[in-house]
Design an enzyme around this catalytic site. Structure first.
Site, PDB file in Angstrom:
ATOM      1  N   LYS A 145       0.816  -1.218   0.000  1.00 30.05           N
ATOM      2  CA  LYS A 145       0.000   0.000   0.000  1.00 30.05           C
ATOM      3  C   LYS A 145       0.855   1.276   0.000  1.00 30.05           C
ATOM      4  O   LYS A 145       2.051   1.230   0.286  1.00 30.05           O
ATOM      5  CB  LYS A 145      -0.936  -0.033   1.217  1.00 30.05           C
ATOM      6  CG  LYS A 145      -1.922  -1.211   1.191  1.00 30.05           C
ATOM      7  CD  LYS A 145      -2.939  -1.078   2.317  1.00 30.05           C
ATOM      8  CE  LYS A 145      -3.931  -2.236   2.282  1.00 30.05           C
ATOM      9  NZ  LYS A 145      -5.012  -2.070   3.288  1.00 30.05           N
ATOM     10  N   TYR A 202     -12.523  -1.788  -3.646  1.00 28.04           N
ATOM     11  CA  TYR A 202     -13.032  -2.010  -2.281  1.00 28.04           C
ATOM     12  C   TYR A 202     -14.556  -1.883  -2.204  1.00 28.04           C
ATOM     13  O   TYR A 202     -15.093  -1.602  -1.132  1.00 28.04           O
ATOM     14  CB  TYR A 202     -12.367  -1.041  -1.311  1.00 28.04           C
ATOM     15  CG  TYR A 202     -10.949  -1.438  -0.927  1.00 28.04           C
ATOM     16  CD1 TYR A 202     -10.712  -2.566  -0.146  1.00 28.04           C
ATOM     17  CD2 TYR A 202      -9.846  -0.692  -1.333  1.00 28.04           C
ATOM     18  CE1 TYR A 202      -9.433  -2.941   0.234  1.00 28.04           C
ATOM     19  CE2 TYR A 202      -8.545  -1.053  -0.960  1.00 28.04           C
ATOM     20  CZ  TYR A 202      -8.356  -2.176  -0.180  1.00 28.04           C
ATOM     21  OH  TYR A 202      -7.079  -2.542   0.202  1.00 28.04           O
ATOM     22  N   PHE A 249     -15.543   3.651   7.086  1.00 27.67           N
ATOM     23  CA  PHE A 249     -14.175   4.007   6.705  1.00 27.67           C
ATOM     24  C   PHE A 249     -13.937   3.979   5.194  1.00 27.67           C
ATOM     25  O   PHE A 249     -12.818   4.173   4.734  1.00 27.67           O
ATOM     26  CB  PHE A 249     -13.165   3.087   7.406  1.00 27.67           C
ATOM     27  CG  PHE A 249     -13.371   1.607   7.149  1.00 27.67           C
ATOM     28  CD1 PHE A 249     -12.901   1.000   5.992  1.00 27.67           C
ATOM     29  CD2 PHE A 249     -14.036   0.823   8.082  1.00 27.67           C
ATOM     30  CE1 PHE A 249     -13.089  -0.350   5.744  1.00 27.67           C
ATOM     31  CE2 PHE A 249     -14.233  -0.546   7.851  1.00 27.67           C
ATOM     32  CZ  PHE A 249     -13.749  -1.124   6.672  1.00 27.67           C
ATOM     33  N   ARG A 258      -2.204 -14.575   4.721  1.00 26.57           N
ATOM     34  CA  ARG A 258      -2.832 -13.796   5.805  1.00 26.57           C
ATOM     35  C   ARG A 258      -2.083 -13.992   7.122  1.00 26.57           C
ATOM     36  O   ARG A 258      -1.987 -13.082   7.938  1.00 26.57           O
ATOM     37  CB  ARG A 258      -4.311 -14.139   5.919  1.00 26.57           C
ATOM     38  CG  ARG A 258      -5.081 -13.473   4.763  1.00 26.57           C
ATOM     39  CD  ARG A 258      -6.526 -13.836   4.729  1.00 26.57           C
ATOM     40  NE  ARG A 258      -7.335 -13.160   5.740  1.00 26.57           N
ATOM     41  CZ  ARG A 258      -7.780 -11.914   5.633  1.00 26.57           C
ATOM     42  NH1 ARG A 258      -7.470 -11.179   4.582  1.00 26.57           N
ATOM     43  NH2 ARG A 258      -8.547 -11.400   6.568  1.00 26.57           N
ATOM     44  N   THR A 297      -5.368  -7.274  10.625  1.00 38.57           N
ATOM     45  CA  THR A 297      -5.661  -6.005   9.933  1.00 38.57           C
ATOM     46  C   THR A 297      -5.198  -4.809  10.759  1.00 38.57           C
ATOM     47  O   THR A 297      -4.617  -3.865  10.233  1.00 38.57           O
ATOM     48  CB  THR A 297      -7.191  -5.882   9.687  1.00 38.57           C
ATOM     49  OG1 THR A 297      -7.620  -7.044   8.974  1.00 38.57           O
ATOM     50  CG2 THR A 297      -7.530  -4.638   8.881  1.00 38.57           C
ATOM     51  N   ARG A 321       2.744  -6.696   8.922  1.00 41.75           N
ATOM     52  CA  ARG A 321       2.066  -5.522   9.499  1.00 41.75           C
ATOM     53  C   ARG A 321       2.673  -5.127  10.847  1.00 41.75           C
ATOM     54  O   ARG A 321       2.732  -3.944  11.173  1.00 41.75           O
ATOM     55  CB  ARG A 321       0.568  -5.787   9.613  1.00 41.75           C
ATOM     56  CG  ARG A 321      -0.131  -5.636   8.256  1.00 41.75           C
ATOM     57  CD  ARG A 321      -1.560  -6.083   8.329  1.00 41.75           C
ATOM     58  NE  ARG A 321      -2.306  -5.799   7.109  1.00 41.75           N
ATOM     59  CZ  ARG A 321      -3.398  -6.464   6.761  1.00 41.75           C
ATOM     60  NH1 ARG A 321      -3.861  -7.443   7.510  1.00 41.75           N
ATOM     61  NH2 ARG A 321      -4.036  -6.149   5.644  1.00 41.75           N
ATOM     62  N   ASN A 346      -2.136   0.156   6.710  1.00 40.42           N
ATOM     63  CA  ASN A 346      -1.607  -1.101   7.252  1.00 40.42           C
ATOM     64  C   ASN A 346      -0.681  -1.853   6.291  1.00 40.42           C
ATOM     65  O   ASN A 346      -0.594  -3.081   6.332  1.00 40.42           O
ATOM     66  CB  ASN A 346      -2.747  -1.989   7.775  1.00 40.42           C
ATOM     67  CG  ASN A 346      -3.731  -2.394   6.692  1.00 40.42           C
ATOM     68  OD1 ASN A 346      -3.595  -1.980   5.545  1.00 40.42           O
ATOM     69  ND2 ASN A 346      -4.696  -3.213   7.036  1.00 40.42           N
ATOM     70  N   HIS A 364      -2.149  -5.464   1.609  1.00 45.45           N
ATOM     71  CA  HIS A 364      -3.461  -6.104   1.476  1.00 45.45           C
ATOM     72  C   HIS A 364      -3.234  -7.571   1.158  1.00 45.45           C
ATOM     73  O   HIS A 364      -2.278  -7.909   0.464  1.00 45.45           O
ATOM     74  CB  HIS A 364      -4.248  -5.453   0.325  1.00 45.45           C
ATOM     75  CG  HIS A 364      -5.465  -6.236  -0.067  1.00 45.45           C
ATOM     76  ND1 HIS A 364      -6.638  -6.176   0.657  1.00 45.45           N
ATOM     77  CD2 HIS A 364      -5.678  -7.128  -1.066  1.00 45.45           C
ATOM     78  CE1 HIS A 364      -7.524  -6.994   0.088  1.00 45.45           C
ATOM     79  NE2 HIS A 364      -6.966  -7.577  -0.954  1.00 45.45           N
ATOM     80  N   GLU A 404      -9.714 -10.173  -7.455  1.00 45.03           N
ATOM     81  CA  GLU A 404      -8.740  -9.089  -7.260  1.00 45.03           C
ATOM     82  C   GLU A 404      -7.567  -9.199  -8.234  1.00 45.03           C
ATOM     83  O   GLU A 404      -7.095  -8.192  -8.775  1.00 45.03           O
ATOM     84  CB  GLU A 404      -8.260  -9.097  -5.801  1.00 45.03           C
ATOM     85  CG  GLU A 404      -9.382  -8.702  -4.846  1.00 45.03           C
ATOM     86  CD  GLU A 404      -9.062  -8.901  -3.372  1.00 45.03           C
ATOM     87  OE1 GLU A 404      -9.932  -8.599  -2.543  1.00 45.03           O
ATOM     88  OE2 GLU A 404      -7.945  -9.363  -3.047  1.00 45.03           O
TER      89      GLU A 404
HETATM   90  P1  CMP Z   1      -7.395  -4.595   3.628  1.00 45.70           P
HETATM   91  O1  CMP Z   1      -6.914  -5.942   3.999  1.00 45.70           O
HETATM   92  O2  CMP Z   1      -6.762  -3.943   2.463  1.00 45.70           O
HETATM   93  O3  CMP Z   1      -8.978  -4.642   3.393  1.00 45.70           O
HETATM   94  C1  CMP Z   1      -9.860  -3.610   3.731  1.00 45.70           C
HETATM   95  C2  CMP Z   1      -9.168  -2.459   4.372  1.00 45.70           C
HETATM   96  O4  CMP Z   1      -9.989  -1.536   5.034  1.00 45.70           O
HETATM   97  C3  CMP Z   1      -8.236  -2.975   5.449  1.00 45.70           C
HETATM   98  O5  CMP Z   1      -7.159  -3.641   4.900  1.00 45.70           O
HETATM   99  C4  CMP Z   1      -7.928  -1.711   6.222  1.00 45.70           C
HETATM  100  O6  CMP Z   1      -6.828  -1.013   5.679  1.00 45.70           O
HETATM  101  C5  CMP Z   1      -9.182  -0.902   6.007  1.00 45.70           C
HETATM  102  N1  CMP Z   1      -9.926  -0.838   7.262  1.00 45.70           N
HETATM  103  C6  CMP Z   1     -10.514  -1.853   7.911  1.00 45.70           C
HETATM  104  N2  CMP Z   1     -11.083  -1.404   9.056  1.00 45.70           N
HETATM  105  C7  CMP Z   1     -10.821  -0.081   9.121  1.00 45.70           C
HETATM  106  C8  CMP Z   1     -11.146   0.931  10.040  1.00 45.70           C
HETATM  107  N3  CMP Z   1     -11.844   0.657  11.147  1.00 45.70           N
HETATM  108  N4  CMP Z   1     -10.726   2.176   9.779  1.00 45.70           N
HETATM  109  C9  CMP Z   1     -10.028   2.452   8.645  1.00 45.70           C
HETATM  110  N5  CMP Z   1      -9.702   1.522   7.725  1.00 45.70           N
HETATM  111  C10 CMP Z   1     -10.092   0.273   7.970  1.00 45.70           C
END
Ligand code: CMP
Length: 138
Positions: free
Chosen positions: A10, A50, A58, A86, A92, A103, A113, A116, A127
């Protein structure tokens, strides 16, 4: 059991200069790179990617962030790819990520984070197809 997953390094991790470190961890964990590109999502494209999170509070923050700079997108291959990847990236929320995960090492917050990873075989295919044609996979 899947053998392919999809990942993005990212914008936060790209900005911090961690592309090489993260690819190193991915290779060391036994993933083979099937496709890879350095690119930048528009806000609209990030929104499409997304789409499943459209109703989440969010969503706006997420699409804004994901279009804030370049990313590295890749399809990865390994036995049990989705679950093993994962495990490698960790939770996450980096505050909950285990020691030694990508992470834990490189992510700053739940929104920014670092990486992905697809959450299912079905999404890994969707994807990967979002970014790569058949001619871009080896
Ligand atoms: P990702 O695995 O890319 O998939 C969805 C993304 O949404 C996740 O990683 C986070 O970066 C983002 N995300 C999930 N929960 C939150 C949150 N509470 N606030 C902001 N971003 C979020």
């Amino acid at each position: 059991m899947s053998n392919r997953t999809f990942t993005m390094i990212k914008p936060d991790a790209v900005r911090a200069g961690n592309i090489g470190n993260i690819l190193q961890m991915i290779n060391a964990a036994g993933f083979k790179i099937i496709a890879m590109k350095y690119t930048k999502l528009s806000t609209e494209k990030a929104g499409q990617f997304y789409e499943v999170h459209k109703e989440r509070p969010f969503y706006g923050e997420l699409t804004e962030f994901m279009s804030s700079g370049p990313i590295v997108a890749a399809i990865l291959e390994k036995d049990n790819a989705v679950a093993d990847f994962r495990k490698l990236i960790g939770a996450t929320n980096p505050a909950q990520a285990e020691e030694g995960t990508i992470r834990k090492k490189y992510a700053a917050s739940i929104g920014e984070n670092a990486v992905h990873g697809s959450d299912s075989d079905e999404n890994a295919k969707i994807e990967g197809d979002f970014f790569f044609s058949g001619l871009e996979r080896f």
